[in-house]
Scaffold this motif. Structure first.
Motif, PDB file in Angstrom:
ATOM      1  N   ARG A 185      21.719  43.452 103.610  1.00  0.00           N
ATOM      2  CA  ARG A 185      22.958  43.842 104.269  1.00  0.00           C
ATOM      3  C   ARG A 185      23.944  44.395 103.242  1.00  0.00           C
ATOM      4  NH1 ARG A 185      23.967  38.293 107.818  1.00  0.00           N
ATOM      5  NH2 ARG A 185      21.821  38.097 108.605  1.00  0.00           N
ATOM      6  N   SER A 186      25.059  44.920 103.739  1.00  0.00           N
ATOM      7  CA  SER A 186      26.124  45.436 102.895  1.00  0.00           C
ATOM      8  C   SER A 186      27.435  44.777 103.292  1.00  0.00           C
ATOM      9  CB  SER A 186      26.236  46.951 103.050  1.00  0.00           C
ATOM     10  OG  SER A 186      27.461  47.430 102.533  1.00  0.00           O
ATOM     11  N   LEU A 187      28.208  44.323 102.306  1.00  0.00           N
ATOM     12  CA  LEU A 187      29.513  43.750 102.621  1.00  0.00           C
ATOM     13  C   LEU A 187      30.458  44.798 103.201  1.00  0.00           C
ATOM     14  CD1 LEU A 187      30.534  41.200  99.834  1.00  0.00           C
ATOM     15  CD2 LEU A 187      29.563  40.777 102.097  1.00  0.00           C
ATOM     16  N   ASP A 188      30.278  46.057 102.815  1.00  0.00           N
ATOM     17  CA  ASP A 188      31.122  47.112 103.379  1.00  0.00           C
ATOM     18  C   ASP A 188      30.949  47.177 104.896  1.00  0.00           C
ATOM     19  OD1 ASP A 188      32.091  47.828 100.922  1.00  0.00           O
ATOM     20  OD2 ASP A 188      30.623  49.420 100.601  1.00  0.00           O
ATOM     21  N   GLU A 189      29.736  46.909 105.365  1.00  0.00           N
ATOM     22  CA  GLU A 189      29.456  46.987 106.795  1.00  0.00           C
ATOM     23  C   GLU A 189      29.611  45.646 107.497  1.00  0.00           C
ATOM     24  OE1 GLU A 189      25.783  48.258 109.814  1.00  0.00           O
ATOM     25  OE2 GLU A 189      25.569  48.502 107.638  1.00  0.00           O
ATOM     26  N   HIS A 190      29.198  44.565 106.836  1.00  0.00           N
ATOM     27  CA  HIS A 190      29.109  43.274 107.516  1.00  0.00           C
ATOM     28  C   HIS A 190      30.134  42.237 107.030  1.00  0.00           C
ATOM     29  CE1 HIS A 190      25.494  44.487 109.614  1.00  0.00           C
ATOM     30  NE2 HIS A 190      24.941  44.859 108.468  1.00  0.00           N
ATOM     31  N   GLY A 191      30.883  42.538 105.960  1.00  0.00           N
ATOM     32  CA  GLY A 191      31.897  41.602 105.503  1.00  0.00           C
ATOM     33  C   GLY A 191      33.094  41.584 106.440  1.00  0.00           C
ATOM     34  N   VAL A 192      33.566  40.395 106.810  1.00  0.00           N
ATOM     35  CA  VAL A 192      34.738  40.235 107.673  1.00  0.00           C
ATOM     36  C   VAL A 192      35.777  39.428 106.889  1.00  0.00           C
ATOM     37  CG1 VAL A 192      35.647  39.253 109.818  1.00  0.00           C
ATOM     38  CG2 VAL A 192      33.384  40.346 109.796  1.00  0.00           C
ATOM     39  N   PHE A 193      36.917  40.047 106.590  1.00  0.00           N
ATOM     40  CA  PHE A 193      37.890  39.440 105.685  1.00  0.00           C
ATOM     41  C   PHE A 193      39.161  38.976 106.394  1.00  0.00           C
ATOM     42  CE2 PHE A 193      35.206  42.329 103.286  1.00  0.00           C
ATOM     43  CZ  PHE A 193      34.778  41.507 102.253  1.00  0.00           C
ATOM     44  N   THR A 194      39.342  39.356 107.639  1.00  0.00           N
ATOM     45  CA  THR A 194      40.484  38.853 108.411  1.00  0.00           C
ATOM     46  C   THR A 194      40.049  38.601 109.849  1.00  0.00           C
ATOM     47  OG1 THR A 194      41.218  41.094 108.999  1.00  0.00           O
ATOM     48  CG2 THR A 194      42.180  40.107 107.025  1.00  0.00           C
ATOM     49  N   ARG A 195      40.582  37.524 110.423  1.00  0.00           N
ATOM     50  CA  ARG A 195      40.413  37.245 111.839  1.00  0.00           C
ATOM     51  C   ARG A 195      41.774  36.815 112.380  1.00  0.00           C
ATOM     52  NH1 ARG A 195      35.458  34.185 110.122  1.00  0.00           N
ATOM     53  NH2 ARG A 195      33.640  35.477 110.633  1.00  0.00           N
ATOM     54  N   GLU A 196      42.233  37.509 113.390  1.00  0.00           N
ATOM     55  CA  GLU A 196      43.550  37.198 113.943  1.00  0.00           C
ATOM     56  C   GLU A 196      43.592  37.648 115.392  1.00  0.00           C
ATOM     57  OE1 GLU A 196      48.301  38.053 112.956  1.00  0.00           O
ATOM     58  OE2 GLU A 196      46.712  39.087 111.844  1.00  0.00           O
ATOM     59  N   GLY A 197      44.226  36.847 116.230  1.00  0.00           N
ATOM     60  CA  GLY A 197      44.384  37.225 117.625  1.00  0.00           C
ATOM     61  C   GLY A 197      43.063  37.242 118.383  1.00  0.00           C
ATOM     62  N   GLN A 198      42.959  38.091 119.365  1.00  0.00           N
ATOM     63  CA  GLN A 198      41.754  38.181 120.196  1.00  0.00           C
ATOM     64  C   GLN A 198      40.705  39.038 119.482  1.00  0.00           C
ATOM     65  OE1 GLN A 198      41.291  36.542 123.131  1.00  0.00           O
ATOM     66  NE2 GLN A 198      43.266  35.560 122.734  1.00  0.00           N
ATOM     67  N   CYS A 199      40.068  38.435 118.468  1.00  0.00           N
ATOM     68  CA  CYS A 199      39.117  39.190 117.643  1.00  0.00           C
ATOM     69  C   CYS A 199      37.696  39.135 118.192  1.00  0.00           C
ATOM     70  CB  CYS A 199      39.140  38.697 116.204  1.00  0.00           C
ATOM     71  SG  CYS A 199      38.791  36.935 116.014  1.00  0.00           S
ATOM     72  N   GLY A 200      37.477  38.342 119.249  1.00  0.00           N
ATOM     73  CA  GLY A 200      36.157  38.281 119.856  1.00  0.00           C
ATOM     74  C   GLY A 200      35.202  37.389 119.086  1.00  0.00           C
ATOM     75  N   PRO A 201      34.040  37.101 119.654  1.00  0.00           N
ATOM     76  CA  PRO A 201      33.064  36.253 118.977  1.00  0.00           C
ATOM     77  C   PRO A 201      32.481  36.954 117.758  1.00  0.00           C
ATOM     78  CG  PRO A 201      32.094  37.216 120.935  1.00  0.00           C
ATOM     79  CD  PRO A 201      33.539  37.578 120.969  1.00  0.00           C
ATOM     80  N   ARG A 202      31.991  36.175 116.812  1.00  0.00           N
ATOM     81  CA  ARG A 202      31.400  36.750 115.609  1.00  0.00           C
ATOM     82  C   ARG A 202      30.090  37.465 115.959  1.00  0.00           C
ATOM     83  NH1 ARG A 202      28.251  35.063 111.663  1.00  0.00           N
ATOM     84  NH2 ARG A 202      29.914  34.506 110.225  1.00  0.00           N
TER      85      ARG A 202
END
Length: 272
Positions: A185-202
């Protein structure tokens, strides 16, 4: 230059990490403390760096430029800031020196510029010099290959002191990169660095990051592999900056007789 006792200079000897590095070099029988750099124009120029580190006089005074000690050192240890580090790389490449770089917070352009020096001088570059952290990276590689594509969610949680200026930490990013590379995988594509509000399921393949900045936490990193019914956590906690400093001195001794190239702590510890 002695193969067994390189002369080591330290950038930023007035800072927390710099003072710890001074102490680490002094404790290492196989290295010599040869110089300490402070900011240009600092009032600390001429101060014995042993006194800055709380050791008493060591007979080495602080200077504000590498040029002032160009003939006195073999390996430079730098845990400062990206542009300072890049300037020091240029100096060391020009003058036949070696470097150990622990600077974090570089952007892509700065990392690319640093990488250009792999053909100009021997250097060890690692976001974390701790022996324990680098062993942890190998454990993460093994865990990711065994678990990551079998329905396990992956999260990286890190905590540092309130003064740290970059986030996520370089170590957290390196841990995420090791996991991502192990899984193709690539962190550019799959890295998630913020979650806020209605961000939906992972999503199934995302690698999440969470950051804590508080008090005097030296450094804590956990990578979580979680699925229904179980959770595996691989954690490293540092209680003293000395663990990073000792690793840096070990790297300085190791790189003292190496050919031109870019190395990391996995090379120093023969883990590659």
């Amino acid at each position: 230059m002695s193969r067994h006792a390189p002369r080591i200079a330290i950038v930023g000897v007035a800072g927390r990490m710099g003072r710890t590095l001074v102490n680490a070099v002094e404790q290492e029988a196989g290295a010599t403390l040869a110089g300490g750099i402070v900011e240009p124009g600092s009032s600390l120029v001429g101060t014995d760096i042993g006194e800055l580190a709380g050791q008493g006089k060591l007979g080495v005074t602080a200077v504000d430029s590498l040029a002032a000690i160009v003939d006195d050192f073999d390996v430079l240890i730098d845990f400062t800031a990206p542009q300072v580090t890049l300037s020091n790389l240029a100096f060391c490449a020009e003058h036949g020196k070696r470097m150990v770089v622990g600077t974090t917070g570089m952007n892509d352009a700065e990392l690319a510029e640093l990488d250009g020096y792999r053909a100009k001088l021997p250097m060890v570059f690692a976001p974390n010099m701790s022996v324990g952290v680098n062993l942890t990276l190998k454990l993460l590689e093994t865990a990711a290959k065994a678990l990551g594509d079998e329905g396990y969610d992956i999260e990286v949680i890190e905590a540092h002191h309130r003064h740290k200026v970059d986030a996520p930490s370089g170590t957290a990013l390196k841990m995420g990169e090791v996991v991502a590379e192990s899984l193709g995988r690539s962190l550019d594509e799959h890295g998630v660095f913020t979650r806020e509000g209605q961000c939906g399921p992972r999503t199934d393949k995302e690698i999440g990051f969470a950051t804590v900045r508080a008090g005097d936490i030296v450094g804590e990193h956990t990578v979580m592999f979680a699925t229904e019914g179980e959770r595996i956590e691989i954690t490293h906690k540092a209680s003293s900056r000395m663990t990073f400093a000792k690793g840096a001195v070990r790297a300085a001794r190791w790189v003292a007789d190496k050919e031109i190239g870019r190395y990391d702590m996995q090379d120093v510890l023969a883990l590659n």
